[in-house]
Design an enzyme around this catalytic site. Structure first.
Site, PDB file in Angstrom:
ATOM      1  N   ILE A 250       0.837  -1.205   0.000  1.00 15.65           N
ATOM      2  CA  ILE A 250       0.000   0.000   0.000  1.00 15.65           C
ATOM      3  C   ILE A 250       0.869   1.252   0.000  1.00 15.65           C
ATOM      4  O   ILE A 250       1.762   1.398   0.841  1.00 15.65           O
ATOM      5  CB  ILE A 250      -0.929   0.022   1.236  1.00 15.65           C
ATOM      6  CG1 ILE A 250      -1.952  -1.122   1.157  1.00 15.65           C
ATOM      7  CG2 ILE A 250      -1.650   1.361   1.351  1.00 15.65           C
ATOM      8  CD1 ILE A 250      -2.789  -1.288   2.403  1.00 15.65           C
ATOM      9  N   SER A 262       6.868   1.670  -7.347  1.00 14.78           N
ATOM     10  CA  SER A 262       7.917   0.991  -8.102  1.00 14.78           C
ATOM     11  C   SER A 262       9.222   0.975  -7.325  1.00 14.78           C
ATOM     12  O   SER A 262       9.937  -0.033  -7.309  1.00 14.78           O
ATOM     13  CB  SER A 262       8.106   1.683  -9.454  1.00 14.78           C
ATOM     14  OG  SER A 262       9.140   1.068 -10.191  1.00 14.78           O
ATOM     15  N   GLU A 284       0.781 -12.073  -3.937  1.00 19.17           N
ATOM     16  CA  GLU A 284      -0.560 -12.601  -3.660  1.00 19.17           C
ATOM     17  C   GLU A 284      -1.633 -11.731  -4.308  1.00 19.17           C
ATOM     18  O   GLU A 284      -1.777 -10.559  -3.967  1.00 19.17           O
ATOM     19  CB  GLU A 284      -0.793 -12.662  -2.146  1.00 19.17           C
ATOM     20  CG  GLU A 284      -2.183 -13.146  -1.759  1.00 19.17           C
ATOM     21  CD  GLU A 284      -2.428 -13.081  -0.262  1.00 19.17           C
ATOM     22  OE1 GLU A 284      -3.530 -13.459   0.167  1.00 19.17           O
ATOM     23  OE2 GLU A 284      -1.532 -12.641   0.467  1.00 19.17           O
TER      24      GLU A 284
END
Length: 508
Positions: A250, A262, A284
């Site tokens: 996040i 990035s 995930e």
């Protein structure tokens, strides 16, 4: 429930997250933002019943993320035998630590007691300078009380910004397998250049799955042999081979659109590239935005590596008129050795390699989003026609066409394997049409990403950032290249099959 819509409020609109710092008059608000999702907290419809003029202000101290919840409203629904206003504090108590419900005055007092020399918990991993200032990345384990405290305060951000996301169970017996990375903006204090304040910008959580590595085959091994495994009492489980998974990632809204996602991903990747027990770094359930960021970051890194650059299309491979696609279009042994060295999962490595090989195709056959003279060029590429790329499309040679067909077969072979079950439900003609449709979509996506890679490379040069800060330039994907609708037409793409078999692009 009451049919009066006036008593219903959008939880996304009512809830406001504020980043604050202490001031002489109480607190000073630095940034505010709304959550993207609240369905995991307030229900699928993201509605709160029982209030008019409802405001839920979740304040965070910008440094240590000490929370404070303020709920205000103009009017509250009087309870009846059948219904009552939602108890907002009770609902949020499952997602926030107890300290979040302290009095506002106590919150402000605590803020003023935080020392000027406060630094984020964990170990400093690295620092870097971005266009808007200096940043530092820290990492730590949940077994560190300071790391656990900070994570416990910010975990509500997961359901706020990850659709269906759930916080980490702090009481899990395997909690020591988690590693947390915190991203902070470091700012010099006004009139005190030797002192700094820290502002939380984002974080990521990673989990280690132990990976069994079978022993190497030997000539003396018989079918009755059973591998044995024993450890002494002082054995460190952290040394076992593992797959490390990025679980949550996040960047909060005030720090988005700055290239920080990035940067954080690349820093984490480099950490685990050097982490000997990790054999693969996985992700995930990434969303589309993370997929794009990851693709560009992986492409930027891998395209600089000699082993990756050496992976090329073998143009001497003959294309069969019928049957399976050749398996030796790219050297498979070198492919797998390169993939393992850089610890990237097979599907993601294949996609990045396909994208890179597409950028290396002869200009005459390299797919793109169209040329500047095309009517939809600006819409598709996001570029202005006035910015050039006037170069005429070269006529493809037979060798060029052969190279393109080999690349196409390489991609289609992976897509077929990934979608074998769904495609197996279709007749041969429908199967070919569906595969061609998915291939055209993948080809379009690669062209879009290569344009982003090129433009980010140009931005890196213009901003004077150091090598590796941005994705480097790659051969243009829109410099007079064949339009993808022409490729689709050539491949005989048809409408989706009536059998509704789900065929996917095979993104990792």
């Amino acid at each position: 429930m009451s049919g009066d819509d006036d008593w219903w409020t959008s939880s996304n609109e009512a809830l406001l997250v504020s980043l604050v710092t202490p001031s002489d008059t109480g607190v000073k608000t630095l940034d505010t933002f709304h959550p993207e999702y609240t369905n995991n907290i307030f229900g699928e419809k993201e509605q709160i019943f029982g209030y008019k003029g409802l405001r839920i202000n979740l304040q965070y101290n910008a440094s240590d993320m000490l929370p404070n919840l303020k709920v205000s409203y103009k009017k509250k629904y009087q309870p009846t035998a059948d219904e009552e206003a939602l108890d907002i504090n009770e609902v949020l108590s499952e997602f926030l630590p107890e300290i979040a419900f302290q009095k506002q005055s106590d919150f402000e007092t605590r803020l003023k007691s935080i020392p000027d020399n406060w630094t984020p918990p964990g170990t400093l991993v690295t620092s870097f300078t971005n266009k808007d200032g200096e940043y530092e990345v820290y990492s730590g384990k949940i077994t560190d009380p300071a790391v656990k405290q900070l994570l416990n305060r910010i975990q509500i951000l997961v359901p706020f910004f990850v659709d269906g996301g759930t916080p980490i169970d702090m009481e899990d017996p395997d909690v020591d397998r988690w590693t947390i990375y915190f991203l902070y903006n470091k700012r010099p204090l006004l009139n005190q250049p030797d002192k700094f304040s820290y502002h939380f910008a984002g974080y990521s959580t990673l989990y280690r799955y132990y990976a069994f590595q079978p022993p190497a085959e030997s000539e003396s091994k018989t079918p009755t042999d059973t591998p044995t495994f024993s450890v002494d009492g002082d054995f460190d489980l952290d040394t076992l081979p593992c797959r490390t998974r990025i679980s949550q990632f996040i960047i909060i809204p005030p720090f988005q659109q700055k290239g920080l996602g990035s940067r954080l991903y690349s820093i984490i990747y480099q950490q685990y590239l050097k982490h000997e027990p990790t054999i693969e770094l996985t992700v995930e359930d990434p969303n589309e935005a993370f997929d794009d960021m990851r693709d560009l970051a992986d492409l930027a890194f891998l395209s600089k590596q000699p082993e990756f650059q050496a992976l090329k299309i073998d143009t001497s491979v003959e294309i069969p008129e019928e049957g399976k696609a050749p398996s030796n279009i790219v050297d498979q042994a070198a492919w797998e050795a390169c993939r393992k060295k850089f610890k990237i999962v097979p599907r993601q490595f294949a996609r990045v390699l396909e994208m890179y090989l597409m950028s290396q195709l002869p200009e005459s056959v390299r797919p793109g989003l169209g040329a500047p003279e095309d009517e939809d060029y600006e819409e598709q590429s996001g570029r202005s026609k006035s910015k050039g790329h006037e170069k005429a499309l070269p006529k493809p040679t037979p060798e060029d066409e052969h190279t393109y067909r080999l690349w196409m077969m390489l991609v289609k072979r992976r897509l077929y394997v990934h979608n074998r079950d769904a495609l197996g439900q279709l007749e041969l003609k429908e199967r070919r049409e569906e595969l061609a449709k998915v291939f055209a979509g993948v080809e379009f996506d690669y062209a879009r990403l290569l344009i982003k890679a090129e433009e980010q490379g140009k931005l890196a040069q213009a901003d004077g950032e150091t090598a590796g800060d941005q994705v480097p330039a790659t051969p243009s994907a829109a410099n007079g290249k064949r339009k993808l609708d022409e490729v689709e037409q050539a491949e005989g793409t048809a409408a989706a099959s009536s059998k509704k078999a789900k065929v996917e692009s095979g993104h990792a």
